[in-house]
Design a protein around this motif. Structure first.
Motif: not given
Length: 693
Positions: A130-132, A161-165, A265-273
């Motif tokens: 993403f870019i934020a 925010i621009f994001m590539v998921e 610019i950077g990366f993000s993760s998704v919390s999950t069970l």
């Protein structure tokens, strides 16, 4: 890092010009130096930026949440946690504009990453580049919002925010195309463009799919062109060069998205069970130039996944121990046989096609502590439900243990269980899979921490009292889930056992329809073929008792009884002091006829509720309980009534008496009374309801 700009070399040349005789060239040099100085200032303001990370041991990345850098130099965005989001930022903002108000410059990004998951047949996790404008995402939600947005600001143009998921879960409500895709997102997690993960071969142009959560490293390129505002995203295996054809592209001017001159610019993760790990091995960036190539040989290694190497010591000792093994063989065989009998399962050839949805009995046995009573969540007419934790992923599950006496129809039943397991809706408890052992059948669901709704409605000493706002939200949620089952999924699903005990509450007290052990499904445009009558007394429609054939309208009937149960806080059928059965619908109809309908609302609410909403729920419940299926509303109309998008039809006191007389005449009075005594007696004695449409 920055390279020497060509303008600096031009300045060096100009210094040589100044060595010419001053008297002869003074005027010329003054004009030339002024022009050269302006050129240098303008050009240096747009100097190119680039960086390259081959591992992150010596990097100064800014980390947030559960993101860490491992000893091997991997950027681990999740660190094996299930409750936090992870972010990693380049430490300083980058100048995406040459000057304030200018256009966003061309840039290029290259990333080498890998997503690990304990159960590759399940879909969970994901990450995003993403870019934020800032680095504070404390209000963001995980799961479908990628730790960057939330339910309230999703789609807000002020996000910038621009994001590539890199998405490995299909959210129907977010218009996801599948559970393995890449998307270009602008201020929202609903993608501007998306495509199934893969790449186009340079020779022949054939498309090759790739699994994002395949536990393998792969490369991602993100390119933006200032002149034509083209965004291109390319994916490829780690050992292949960048394909000439991108995976997906979109035309969008990022100057209208990114705010200010500089952005992070950077990366993000998704919390999950489910335990998922998102690794970044290498990262490069270039402004107004291609991102520097990443040398694969210099990247840190991913954690090893696979069987451990056989011990060399064992290979030496094994021949020596042959005699001992022969003497021990009898005992060993006995132990193995006993162990296999303990975990023995029923497996047939046709079940091979359902492999990903089948759990081993051994895993379920250990997850539930051997199905001990201390893990028992509840017990009903169709089996017991146990809480468990899967040993590898630490995912909390609920396991329903049932008995079946016949193999006839089992293949058809398992086929439907697997189909229902593909449901994804916020108001439906996800069915993860099944297991068969001897004369037992096990259904595995996601665990709901707040248990079933009936415990709150009927067990005052066990649970807290639900307020009216919570009850009304649960009612609307279950209506939304039923509408999805009846009309919006790829097949029509008839639940056949809608009741308060099958409505489960998640951590935020949202209602989710569960227990699909009796559900049946069929294609749109066809009729259900079920003729075996199942369900719970008090919720069964009259036509179901007469013919045994279920339909969406029999679910509507059960939903009507569910509405009365939630509003009144009483069971559909109970025994009075004289030992006689008392039906809730009789009691509500009597109060409605006496114009005292509001007195039927649960007294534990102490009059703290919306009278309009309570009357709507009670009248809608009676309308859904109409003995004639054609006079009941469908779930689409029920949802419109509850949302206030359409007024509820007026209740009339003449129509149903005529309809009931016709029903008695055509089916015989004894059959009608035996089929549904409380509906027959109450409606015939009091009045009728108008049709739902």
């Amino acid at each position: 890092m920055k390279r020497l700009h060509p303008a600096c070399r031009l300045l060096s040349c100009s210094l040589q010009v100044t060595r010419m005789p001053a008297m002869k060239h003074a005027s010329f040099l003054q004009r030339f130096l002024l022009l050269l100085f302006g050129l240098i200032i303008t050009t240096l303001a747009s100097s190119d930026d680039q960086f390259l990370f081959s591992g992150f041991n010596q990097s100064s990345l800014t980390l947030d949440g559960c993101a860490v850098v491992t000893d091997a130099g991997l950027l681990d965005l999740s660190n094996g946690t299930t409750a936090l989001n992870g972010h990693a930022f380049y430490p300083t903002p980058l100048q995406f504009r040459k000057s304030p108000g200018g256009k966003v410059q061309s840039f290029s990004v290259n990333v080498v990453f890998s997503i690990f998951i304990a159960y590759q047949d399940l879909r969970a996790g994901g990450m995003a580049f993403f870019i934020a404008p800032a680095t504070n995402f404390s209000d963001a939600q995980g799961a479908k919002y990628f730790g960057l947005l939330n339910e309230k600001n999703n789609g807000n143009t002020r996000n910038h925010i621009f994001m590539v998921e890199l998405d490995t879960f299909k959210h129907v409500e977010l218009q996801d195309i599948d559970d393995n895709h890449i998307g270009i997102d602008i201020n929202s997690v609903i993608s501007l463009e998306s495509n199934t993960s893969g790449f186009y071969e340079d020779e022949g142009g054939a498309f090759k799919s790739m699994m994002l959560n395949g536990n393998e490293a792969m490369q991602l390129w993100v390119d933006y062109n200032e002149s034509d505002t083209q965004i291109k995203v390319t994916l490829a295996p780690i050992n292949l060069p960048k394909p000439s054809r991108p995976l997906l592209s979109a035309t969008y001017d990022l100057s209208t998205v990114l705010s200010g001159s500089a952005s992070y610019i950077g990366f993000s993760s998704v919390s999950t069970l489910i335990n998922t790990r998102q690794y970044v091995m290498g990262w490069s960036f270039g402004m107004n130039q291609p991102a520097p190539s990443i040398d694969i040989s210099k990247l840190p290694k991913l954690p090893f996944v696979g069987p451990k190497a056989q011990s060399k010591l064992l290979m030496i000792v094994l021949p020596i121990a042959t005699a001992t093994l022969i003497l021990s063989m009898g005992t060993l065989v006995t132990l193995v046989v006993r162990r296999r009998l303990k975990y023995a399962e029923v497996r047939e050839d046709w079940e091979g096609e359902f492999g990903p949805h089948r759990f081993s009995y051994k895993d379920l046995f250990h997850a539930t502590g051997g199905f001990k009573n201390k893990h028992l969540l509840g017990e009903g007419g169709f089996g017991k439900v146990y809480k468990g934790v899967l040993p590898l992923s630490s995912v909390e599950i609920a396991v329903k243990r049932m008995s079946h006496e016949s193999r006839q129809g089992m293949k058809e039943f398992v086929t439907e269980v697997v189909s229902i397991g593909r449901l994804r809706h916020r108001n439906v408890v996800q069915l993860l899979g099944y297991c068969r052992r001897k004369s037992e059948l096990f259904l595995v669901y996601n665990y709901m921490p707040n248990g079933s709704l009936d415990k709150y409605l009927h067990c005052e000493d066990h649970r807290g009292i639900l307020n009216w706002g919570q009850r009304f939200r649960i009612i609307k949620g279950i209506a939304t889930g039923l509408l999805y089952l009846h009309e919006k999924w790829e097949k029509i699903i008839i639940h056949r056992d809608i009741k308060a005990s099958n409505v489960l509450l998640d951590g935020e007290m949202n209602g989710r329809l569960g227990d699909f052990g009796l559900a049946r499904l069929y294609d749109h445009g066809t009729d259900a073929q079920t003729t075996h009558m199942v369900g719970t007394k008090g919720y069964l429609a009259p036509e179901l008792l007469r013919t045994g054939k279920a339909s969406p309208l029999t679910d509507v009937f059960a939903f009507g009884m569910f509405l009365l149960e939630v509003a009144c806080g009483q069971k559909p059928v109970k025994i009075n002091a004289e030992g006689n059965e008392v039906f809730l619908v009789d009691w509500v109809l009597e109060h409605w006829n006496n114009e005292a309908l509001i007195k039927t609302v649960d007294t534990r609410l102490q009059c703290d509720f919306s009278i309009d909403e309570a009357c709507l729920v009670l009248k809608l419940g009676l309308l859904c309980l109409h003995p004639f299926p054609s006079s009941r509303p469908r779930m689409r109309e029920v949802k419109q009534y509850l949302d206030g998008d359409m007024p509820l039809p007026e209740l009339r006191k003449t129509e149903l008496s005529v309809n009931m007389a016709a029903l008695v005449k055509s089916n015989g009075p004894n059959l009608v009374i035996m089929s549904y005594p409380q509906i027959t007696s109450s409606f015939c004695m009091i009045s009728g309801l108008s049709g739902g449409r």
